[in-house]
Design a protein around this motif. Structure first.
Motif, PDB file in Angstrom:
ATOM      1  N   LEU B 284       2.377  -5.307   3.705  1.00 33.85           N
ATOM      2  CA  LEU B 284       1.601  -4.806   4.836  1.00 33.85           C
ATOM      3  C   LEU B 284       0.425  -3.921   4.405  1.00 33.85           C
ATOM      4  CD1 LEU B 284       4.664  -3.717   6.993  1.00 33.85           C
ATOM      5  CD2 LEU B 284       3.575  -5.939   7.024  1.00 33.85           C
ATOM      6  N   PRO B 285      -0.429  -4.403   3.518  1.00 33.55           N
ATOM      7  CA  PRO B 285      -1.480  -3.533   2.978  1.00 33.55           C
ATOM      8  C   PRO B 285      -2.492  -3.071   4.022  1.00 33.55           C
ATOM      9  CG  PRO B 285      -1.887  -5.801   2.345  1.00 33.55           C
ATOM     10  CD  PRO B 285      -0.532  -5.774   2.979  1.00 33.55           C
ATOM     11  N   GLU B 286      -2.609  -3.801   5.148  1.00 37.26           N
ATOM     12  CA  GLU B 286      -3.588  -3.396   6.151  1.00 37.26           C
ATOM     13  C   GLU B 286      -3.102  -2.176   6.927  1.00 37.26           C
ATOM     14  OE1 GLU B 286      -1.965  -6.233   6.203  1.00 37.26           O
ATOM     15  OE2 GLU B 286      -3.361  -7.808   5.635  1.00 37.26           O
ATOM     16  N   LEU B 287      -1.770  -2.039   7.006  1.00 45.11           N
ATOM     17  CA  LEU B 287      -1.205  -1.032   7.902  1.00 45.11           C
ATOM     18  C   LEU B 287      -0.715   0.207   7.167  1.00 45.11           C
ATOM     19  CD1 LEU B 287       0.945  -3.538   9.988  1.00 45.11           C
ATOM     20  CD2 LEU B 287      -1.295  -2.660  10.561  1.00 45.11           C
ATOM     21  N   THR B 288      -0.416   0.053   5.886  1.00 46.93           N
ATOM     22  CA  THR B 288       0.190   1.162   5.147  1.00 46.93           C
ATOM     23  C   THR B 288      -0.724   2.382   5.174  1.00 46.93           C
ATOM     24  OG1 THR B 288       1.216  -0.479   3.744  1.00 46.93           O
ATOM     25  CG2 THR B 288       1.239   1.776   2.954  1.00 46.93           C
ATOM     26  N   ASN B 289      -0.147   3.515   5.484  1.00 52.84           N
ATOM     27  CA  ASN B 289      -0.813   4.827   5.483  1.00 52.84           C
ATOM     28  C   ASN B 289      -1.722   5.078   6.675  1.00 52.84           C
ATOM     29  OD1 ASN B 289       0.392   5.828   3.248  1.00 52.84           O
ATOM     30  ND2 ASN B 289      -1.212   5.176   1.842  1.00 52.84           N
ATOM     31  N   LEU B 290      -1.868   4.113   7.591  1.00 54.93           N
ATOM     32  CA  LEU B 290      -2.698   4.389   8.771  1.00 54.93           C
ATOM     33  C   LEU B 290      -2.144   5.578   9.537  1.00 54.93           C
ATOM     34  CD1 LEU B 290      -3.676   0.977  10.409  1.00 54.93           C
ATOM     35  CD2 LEU B 290      -5.091   2.559   9.134  1.00 54.93           C
ATOM     36  N   GLY B 291      -0.822   5.627   9.686  1.00 55.25           N
ATOM     37  CA  GLY B 291      -0.201   6.712  10.439  1.00 55.25           C
ATOM     38  C   GLY B 291      -0.386   8.052   9.766  1.00 55.25           C
TER      39      GLY B 291
END
Lengths: 410, 385
Positions: B284-291
Motif C-alpha cells: 500500500l505505498p500510496e496510503l502508507t503514512n498519510l494518516g
C-alpha cells in the motif's frame, strides 16, 4: 538547458558571497562536488529511479544502484539516484527527471513503477526508459527487463531438498514477501527444484525420502521481524533451511537460523540460510548462508546503459535467465564480489573478508560432493534446454504448479 | 497579549493562546525560519550546499504552474487526514486512527470497480462508500472510549494495524486485479476525479478536500453542535455541568474524523494517476503514512481547518520540492537527507502547538497511569487477602 540552469543557480550577489565563504570552510568536499558536476557537464547523464523499498536492502534496490553506478563509471556518465517516499511519487519523479531533457536513459527499478513508466513514456516519446521486472509496457522508447527467477530458484530448491533428505530433516522452507506474480516465479521454481532434488536423491541412495515444503507469504518486504518469526516457525517444524524471497527480510531469516544454531550448539551444517537477489551468503560473517539465488538486477541495469551508450537501444522485452547470466546460484567468485560491495557500503568490516569466505567454505563442506554435482547437473540441464522449469504469472498458473508439486500438502 | 485581539479572532477564530505571545501567523513564521536554519545546518554538516538545496526545494515546490499543481496534489489527502486529528483534538481526544481509516476508505472506494454507473454518480457513490467505511472503522474505538473509558490513543493505534492488514488482505486476495495481481481492480473512468492540470497529478479531489475543510470549519464554529464539541474539548467537566452530553460530542467527532480519513483514501484510489488502483503488492505505498503525516499537518495548522489548508500547501510543497532536491543542479541531496531536513522543519513548526496541547497530553498520560496504578493496587490487595 544546462547553461540556463547553471545560470539561475548562481545568480544573486548575496548568495554568491555566502557561497564563497562556505567554499573556504569546506574546500575539500566542495571541490569533490564541483569535480563531479564538471564531469557531468561534459558527459551524458543517466538516472535510476527506485521504488518505495529504497536503498539499503543489500538486495534488489542496491543491485539496481550498483549496476547503474558501475556502468556510469565505465562509460563516463553522470549518475543520479531518485528515490520515492510514497506511491504518489512514482509518476511525478519520472516526469520531473524526463522533462529536464538532460538524461540519456532513465532506469526504473521495480515493477511498482510500471504504470507510472507507461504514462511517462507516452508523455515524453523522445526520452529513453528501461524497467526491471516488467514485461508488458510497449512503446518505442522502453526496454523491459524480466528475469527467469524460476530457474535459479529450482537450483536452490534442489539443493534444499537433497540436503534435507541427506541430513534427515523433514522439510525445507521458503519465506516470501507479498503475494505478487514476480514471487510466484520463485515459488514455482522452488517447488519444481525440490521435486527434482528428491528424485535425484532417490536415484542416488536407492531409497526415496519425503521432504515437505513449508512456505509463507509474509505480506511485507520491509518488516524484518516478520521474516524472523516465519523462519522460526518453519525451523520448529523441522526445516533444513530457509530460502529468503523478500529482500531485506533475509536479515531476520538469517537471525532465526543463527539462533537455532545457538540452541543446537553448532556453527556449521543445517539449518542453512539461502539468500536472494544479491549474494547474501555474507550476511552474518558467512555463517549459515550456503547459497543465494541471485537475480542480477545490476547486470540488467548495466546492459541498459551499455545499449544506450553504444547506440544499440532496442525497445521490447529482454528475458534474462541462467543462460544470459541474469540469474545464477552463487559461487565463490560472486561471494568475493559482494563482500567488496558490502565493504564499500559499510555493512561489512574489511578485515572479515577471508573469515567470511572461510566460514562459508566450511559450511559448504557439510553437504557432500554428489549433491553439489547433482545441482550442477540440474543447472546444465536447464542451460541446454533438456530440463524446463515451470513458472507462473497468474493465479491459475501458480495453482496448477501447486497442484502438480504438492510436496507434502494434502 | 496580541496587539489587536479583535482582528486576530476574525482571522483565525478559535486560536486564542500562543506560546510566544506573538500573532499565531508570526509565530509560525518564526518557527519555520528556525526549522529551515536547523535543516541548513544539518545539510552543511553532511557536506551538502544548503543554499543550492533550498533553491531546488523552492523551485521544485512553487517554481511554476507545474510545480504548484504537484505540490497541491501532494497536499490534498493530507488536508483530510489532518482534519481527522484536528476535529478530535478540538473535542479533547487524540485520534491516531487516520492511518487505518484511510486504508479502509481507499478499499471501499476501489469497490466501485465492481459495478457500472453513470459518470459523476459513480464518483459520488465511491465517495460515500469511502466516507462511510472510514467512519465505521472509527466506531469501535469511539464506543470503547465512551462506554468503557478505553484510551482512544491505544485503541486507534491497534485499529491502525488491524485496518492495515485487512486492507492488504482485501487488496491482495479479494478485490485484486486478476491480470495484474500486484494491484487492486482499477477504478473505472466514470468514477475518477478529472485531472485539473494536464501533465500533473492534480485532480478535482482537491475540491473535496477543501470543501470538507470548510464544512468542518462551519460545523465547529458556526453550529450549536460544534460549540458543544469544542466546549467539551476545552473542559469536559464544565461542559457536562452546562448540560452538554460529552458522550455524544465524542462519538460525533470520531465519526466526522473517520469520514474525512475515509475520503482521503478515496482521493488516492480515485484521483491519483496513472494507476487509479492501490498496490497491495507494494504494501500500500500510496496510503502508507498519510494518516501520520496528517497529524503533523494538523499540528502545523494549529488544529484549525483554515490553518490546515495553509499547512497542507506547505507540506505538499515540501514533499514535491523534496523530489526535485534529489537531482536538481550540481548538488543532489539523497532522499534520506531530505527527510531529515523535512523532519526538522516540521518539528520546529509543530512545537508551538505541541506545547499548547501539553496539558491535554499530560491528562491522557495521567489517565493511563491511573488505570495501571488501580490495577496494581487491586493486585496487591488480592495478595494481602
Amino acid at each position: 538547458m544546462e547553461l540556463e540552469r547553471a545560470g539561475t543557480g548562481n545568480s544573486g550577489g548575496i548568495r554568491k558571497t555566502k557561497e564563497v565563504a562556505l567554499k573556504r570552510l569546506l574546500v575539500v568536499s566542495l571541490m569533490l562536488i564541483l569535480g563531479v558536476s564538471l564531469l557531468g557537464m561534459a558527459a551524458g547523464k543517466v538516472a535510476v529511479v527506485l521504488d518505495v523499498g529504497g536503498r539499503g536492502d543489500l538486495s534488489f534496490n542496491d543491485m539496481g544502484f550498483k549496476g547503474t553506478d558501475e556502468a556510469a563509471k565505465d562509460f563516463g556518465l553522470q549518475m543520479v539516484e531518485v528515490q520515492c517516499a510514497t506511491g504518489a511519487d512514482y509518476l511525478p519523479n519520472l516526469r520531473n527527471v524526463a522533462r529536464t531533457g538532460d538524461y540519456d536513459l532513465i532506469i526504473c527499478v521495480g515493477f511498482l513503477l510500471g504504470d507510472a513508466l507507461a504514462a511517462a513514456a507516452a508523455e515524453f516519446p523522445n526520452q529513453k526508459f528501461a524497467i526491471i521486472d516488467v514485461d508488458y509496457i510497449t512503446g518505442p522508447n522502453i526496454m523491459n527487463f524480466v528475469f527467469r527467477e524460476n530457474e535459479m530458484s529450482a537450483l536452490i530448491g534442489g539443493l534444499a531438498a537433497m540436503s534435507a533428505a541427506y541430513h534427515g530433516y523433514s522439510a525445507a522452507g521458503i519465506v516470501l514477501g507479498i503475494e505478487i506474480p514476480v514471487l510466484w516465479h520463485f515459488e514455482a521454481g522452488y517447488r519444481f527444484g525440490m521435486d527434482w532434488g528428491l528424485k535425484a536423491y532417490a536415484s542416488h541412495e536407492g531409497a526415496a525420502k519425503n521432504v515437505n515444503l513449508l512456505y509463507t507469504y509474509t505480506g511485507t518486504f520491509s518488516d524484518i521481524a516478520l521474516g524472523k518469526a516465519a523462519s522460526e516457525a518453519m525451523l520448529a517444524q523441522g526445516a533444513v533451511g530457509i530460502y529468503n524471497v523478500a529482500g531485506p527480510l533475509g536479515v531476520g531469516d538469517h537471525e532465526a537460523v543463527a539462533e537455532a544454531h545457538g540452541n543446537l550448539g553448532t556453527l556449521f551444517g543445517p539449518p542453512y540460510f539461502y539468500g536472494v537477489d544479491a549474494n547474501q551468503d555474507f550476511i552474518g560473517n558467512g555463517f549459515h548462508g550456503i547459497a543465494s539465488g541471485m537475480k542480477r538486477v545490476d547486470t540488467a541495469c548495466y546492459m541498459a546503459v551499455e545499449a544506450v551508450v553504444k547506440g544499440q537501444f532496442k525497445a521490447g522485452v529482454i528475458s534474462l535467465g541462467l543462460k544470459e547470466g541474469g540469474v545464477a546460484i552463487s559461487k565463490v567468485g560472486d561471494l568475493a564480489d559482494f563482500i567488496q560491495f558490502g565493504i564499500k557500503g559499510g555493512s561489512v568490516n574489511p578485515d572479515d573478508f577471508y573469515t567470511i569466505i572461510g566460514n562459508w567454505a566450511q559450511n559448504r563442506a557439510t553437504i557432500p560432493g554428489w549433491i553439489w554435482d547433482a545441482v550442477d547437473k540440474l543447472e546444465a540441464g536447464i542451460l541446454d534446454g533438456s530440463i524446463v522449469v515451470p513458472t507462473a504469472g497468474t493465479g491459475d498458473q501458480i495453482a496448477a504448479v501447486r497442484a502438480q508439486y504438492t510436496l507434502g500438502a494434502p | 497579549m496580541t496587539e489587536n485581539p479583535v482582528r486576530e479572532s476574525r482571522l483565525l477564530r478559535g486560536v486564542h493562546r500562543t506560546v510566544t505571545g506573538l500573532h499565531p501567523a508570526l509565530e509560525s513564521l518564526v518557527a519555520a525560519i528556525v526549522g529551515l536554519l536547523i535543516g541548513a545546518l544539518l545539510m552543511y554538516i553532511w557536506g551538502f550546499d544548503p543554499w543550492k538545496a533550498y533553491w531546488a526545494l523552492l523551485r521544485g515546490a512553487y517554481g511554476g504552474s507545474y510545480e504548484w499543481a504537484s505540490s497541491l496534489a501532494r497536499g490534498t489527502p493530507l488536508i483530510l487526514t489532518a482534519l481527522t486529528f484536528a476535529i478530535c483534538v478540538r473535542a479533547g481526544m487524540f485520534n491516531i486512527g487516520a492511518e487505518g481509516q484511510t486504508m479502509i476508505g481507499a478499499m471501499a472506494a476501489v469497490c466501485v470497480a465492481l459495478f457500472a454507473a453513470p459518470t459523476g454518480l459513480h464518483l459520488v457513490i465511491g465517495l460515500v462508500f469511502a466516507a462511510v467505511a472510514g467512519a465505521l472503522w472509527s466506531v469501535v474505538p469511539a464506543v470503547l472510549r465512551v462506554t468503557r473509558g478505553v484510551s482512544e490513543v491505544i485503541s486507534t493505534i491497534m485499529f491502525n494495524w488491524i485496518g492495515r492488514w485487512l486492507a492488504l488482505y482485501l487488496a491482495i486476495y479479494v478485490i485484486v486485479d486478476p491480470m495484474r495481481a500486484e494491484k487492486t481492480l482499477t477504478v473505472p473512468v466514470t468514477a475518477r476525479f478529472p485531472i485539473l492540470v494536464r501533465g500533473t497529478d492534480l485532480s478535482a479531489s482537491i475540491f473535496v478536500a477543501v470543501g470538507v475543510a470548510l464544512l468542518v470549519y462551519f460545523l465547529l464554529w458556526h453550529t450549536t453542535m460544534g460549540y458543544e464539541v469544542r466546549a467539551a474539548g476545552l473542559n469536559p467537566t464544565a461542559a457536562r455541568y452546562g448540560g452538554i452530553r460529552n458522550k455524544r460530542t465524542m462519538i460525533i467527532s470520531f465519526l466526522l474524523g473517520g469520514a474525512a480519513a475515509g475520503l482521503a483514501g478515496a482521493t488516492m484510489a480515485m484521483g491519483l494517476p496513472p494507476s487509479y488502483a492501490i498496490f497491495g503488492g507494494g504494501g500500500l505505498p500510496e496510503l502508507t503514512n498519510l494518516g501520520f503525516d496528517g497529524m503533523a499537518v494538523a499540528m502545523v495548522g494549529r488544529n484549525h481547518p483554515i490553518g490546515i489548508l495553509m499547512a497542507a500547501v506547505f507540506f505538499g510543497g515540501l514533499n514535491a520540492g523534496g523530489r526535485v532536491m534529489q537531482f536538481y543542479g550540481s548538488n543532489p541531496v539523497p532522499l534520506e537527507m531530505i527527510r531529515v531536513v523535512m523532519g526538522a522543519i516540521v518539528l520546529a513548526l509543530a512545537i508551538p502547538e505541541l506545547i499548547r496541547l501539553f496539558p491535554a497530553i499530560k491528562r491522557q498520560g495521567e489517565r493511563l497511569f491511573a488505570v495501571l496504578r488501580r490495577r496494581r493496587e487491586t493486585r496487591s490487595k488480592e495478595g494481602e487477602a
